[in-house]
Design an enzyme around this catalytic site. Structure first.
Site, PDB file in Angstrom:
ATOM      1  CD  GLU A  78      76.816  22.890  28.245  1.00  0.00           C
ATOM      2  OE1 GLU A  78      76.845  21.919  28.398  1.00  0.00           O
ATOM      3  OE2 GLU A  78      77.563  23.970  28.551  1.00  0.00           O
ATOM      4  NE  ARG A  85      52.216  52.187  27.082  1.00  0.00           N
ATOM      5  CZ  ARG A  85      51.746  52.730  28.247  1.00  0.00           C
ATOM      6  NH1 ARG A  85      50.327  52.186  28.232  1.00  0.00           N
ATOM      7  NH2 ARG A  85      52.000  53.482  29.165  1.00  0.00           N
ATOM      8  CD  GLN A 132      64.175  57.167  12.516  1.00  0.00           C
ATOM      9  OE1 GLN A 132      65.112  57.606  12.790  1.00  0.00           O
ATOM     10  NE2 GLN A 132      63.694  57.283  11.009  1.00  0.00           N
TER      11      GLN A 132
END
Ligand SMILES: Cc1cc2nc3c(=O)[nH]c(=O)nc-3n(C[C@H](O)[C@H](O)[C@H](O)COP(=O)(O)OP(=O)(O)OC[C@H]3O[C@@H](n4cnc5c(N)ncnc54)[C@H](O)[C@@H]3O)c2cc1C
Lengths: 379, 87
Positions: free
Chosen positions: A242, A268, A279
């Site tokens: 799992e 952007r 940064q």
């Protein structure tokens, strides 16, 4: 480093072709919070559900590593995180224990349906009073002649509302410690099994979850998976699968998110420059990359060692912790990098974040994984 | 059984630091006595795999294999017998 061969790459590309159709309408489906039956049919057609199972049952006979490699691509390409979670749950909850520990009769009866996805699988371990302390479960299975009778309730059963087969873990010995639990295959329409309504939740909303109630639910002794008293060992095997299968899907999602954030940070513009040139933004993206690479390496390395028969008790815990927490950190960073847009539903990133919150909880919480690692260190 | 001493020493080191080797009966029920819980079982399995070079997928699922020092020793011998080249 693993070098994937042409067959493995072809299988991975194969699932990639289904992802657009699987993702279509994911945001609307999340809002509705219903299991995507139509997309499940596509999942069935894709053949992904039979990957790790023997060909004689209708599976593809692929290794754990190949299965993970394909699931990772599902995570990268399919935007419906709930559907992805249901796929992993289906595979590991029932098919994995049946293939490894099931009798010939149980395999013959259930594995073909599991491989095709006609029968959806689920497993029931957790109860209201026993979550992390799973072995404190109170649901009992009492031997009566050729049958066992189940009494009690389970909670948090993923796929519960849609499953046809449940692997139910119940107490067969009052004080048997880790040997007091047994795993059973229980069909949906067994008299005495009552399936609760889907329970609303924060994320993974297209993967329905419910309670189960066993009211003198009688099942044949032949429904025992493995041996009476071996439920914990069955569960330990299932949990390894799992964690590896479910969280490799998460790394695919992290890859998708990373690519999207890099692209957005270049496009952007604020204060006259791309936000990626600042940064404090680029460092977040770098951390997303480091989290992804670390989680991926741990998961594949642990799987390779498991396949080689090595003991991976510590490695599984480390992999689960790293992958689930890195996925959550990456989902949160993505929302922050996208600013206000990240918070909007239409961008799909807030949904990813809600989905990711579950990772450090299911399959053993982060705290429990740390306890395990500490214990293996002798603490 | 040839592995009894090693198994007993492991059980004492890991789970019963206040007990001496002579005090631990090799037929004592470690599960019923609460010595081996679920984490203890995982630890024991890890030790068996490392120390005796047993593959995890060869380990028998029979709960009785882990009940006592004797049972664990017998289990190691059986596993090695099933894989003669490793002896
Ligand atoms: C999305 C989702 C899907 C799930 N699917 C399934 C499923 O298909 N089948 C199933 O059986 N279950 C399922 N679960 C249940 C899941 O396995 C449990 O929620 C989980 O094991 C934690 O148990 P709990 O919720 O009872 O929390 P608790 O065990 O009550 O824990 C509460 C808090 O206490 C901490 N804690 C508990 N004990 C310790 C300790 N000893 N040391 C330190 N901290 C501790 C926990 O880490 C946690 O932060 C699912 C859960 C979720 C969220």
């Amino acid at each position: 480093m693993i070098r994937w061969n042409a067959d493995q790459t072809a299988l991975r590309q194969g699932i990639g072709r289904w992802c657009e159709a699987l993702s279509a309408g994911d945001i609307e489906r999340d809002a509705e919070g219903v299991f995507p039956q139509d997309q499940w049919k596509l999942i069935q057609e894709s053949g992904i559900l039979g990957l790790p199972f023997d060909e004689r049952w209708g599976g593809l006979g692929q290794s754990l590593l190949t299965t993970m490699y394909v699931l990772e691509e599902l995570g990268r390409g399919c935007r419906d995180g709930g559907l992805n979670f249901s796929v992993a749950t289906h595979m590991v909850s029932s098919g994995v224990p049946l293939q490894r520990f099931g009798s010939q009769e149980l395999k013959q009866r259930y594995l073909p349906g599991i491989c095709s996805g006609e029968t959806i699988g689920a497993h029931a371990i957790t109860e209201t009073e026993s979550g992390s302390d799973a072995l404190a479960m109170r649901t009992t299975a009492t031997r009566e002649h050729d049958d066992f009778v189940l009494r009690g309730s389970k909670s948090f059963v993923s796929n519960g509302p849609v499953a046809g087969l449940f692997v139910v873990y119940a107490r067969t010995h009052p004080d048997g410690g880790p040997f007091g639990i047994t795993a059973f295959a229980v069909e949906r329409d067994t008299p005495g099994l009552v399936i609760g309504e889907p329970v609303a939740k924060m994320g993974l909303r297209t993967s329905p979850l419910s309670e189960l109630h066993f009211d003198d639910c009688r099942i044949p002794a032949s429904a025992v998976i493995g041996r009476v008293g071996s439920g914990f060992l069955v569960l330990d095997h299932v949990m390894k699968w799992e964690i590896l299968c479910s969280f490799i899907i998460n790394t695919g999602q992290m890859r998708y998110r990373l690519d999207r954030c890099v692209e957005y940070a270049k496009e952007r513009i604020q204060f006259g420059k791309p936000i990626g040139s600042y940064q404090s933004v680029s460092n977040k993206i770098v951390d997303m990359r480091i989290g992804l690479d670390t989680a991926r390496k741990w998961l594949y390395d642990t799987a390779a060692r498991l396949m080689d028969g090595e003991n991976v008790t510590t490695d599984i815990a480390v992999s689960k912790l790293l992958a689930s927490e890195s996925n959550l950190a990456s989902a949160l960073a993505a929302v922050q990098i996208f600013g206000g847009s990240g918070y909007l539903t239409e961008y799909g990133l807030e949904k990813d974040l809600r989905d990711a919150v579950a990772g450090p909880i299911y399959s053993g919480t982060s705290e429990i994984q740390r306890n395990r690692i500490a214990s293996m260190l002798g603490l | 059984m040839k592995h009894t001493d090693a198994v007993k020493q492991f059980i004492i080191d890991e789970f019963l630091p206040d007990v001496s080797v002579t005090e631990l009966d090799s037929e004592y029920d470690l599960v019923h006595g609460g010595v081996i819980d679920s984490l203890g079982l995982l630890k024991t399995m890890a030790w068996l795999e490392d120390r005796f070079d047993l593959r995890a997928d060869e380990l028998d699922l029979d709960p009785n294999s882990f009940r006592s020092v004797d049972a664990i020793s017998r289990f190691i011998e059986d596993a090695h017998r099933r894989r003669p080249e490793s002896d």
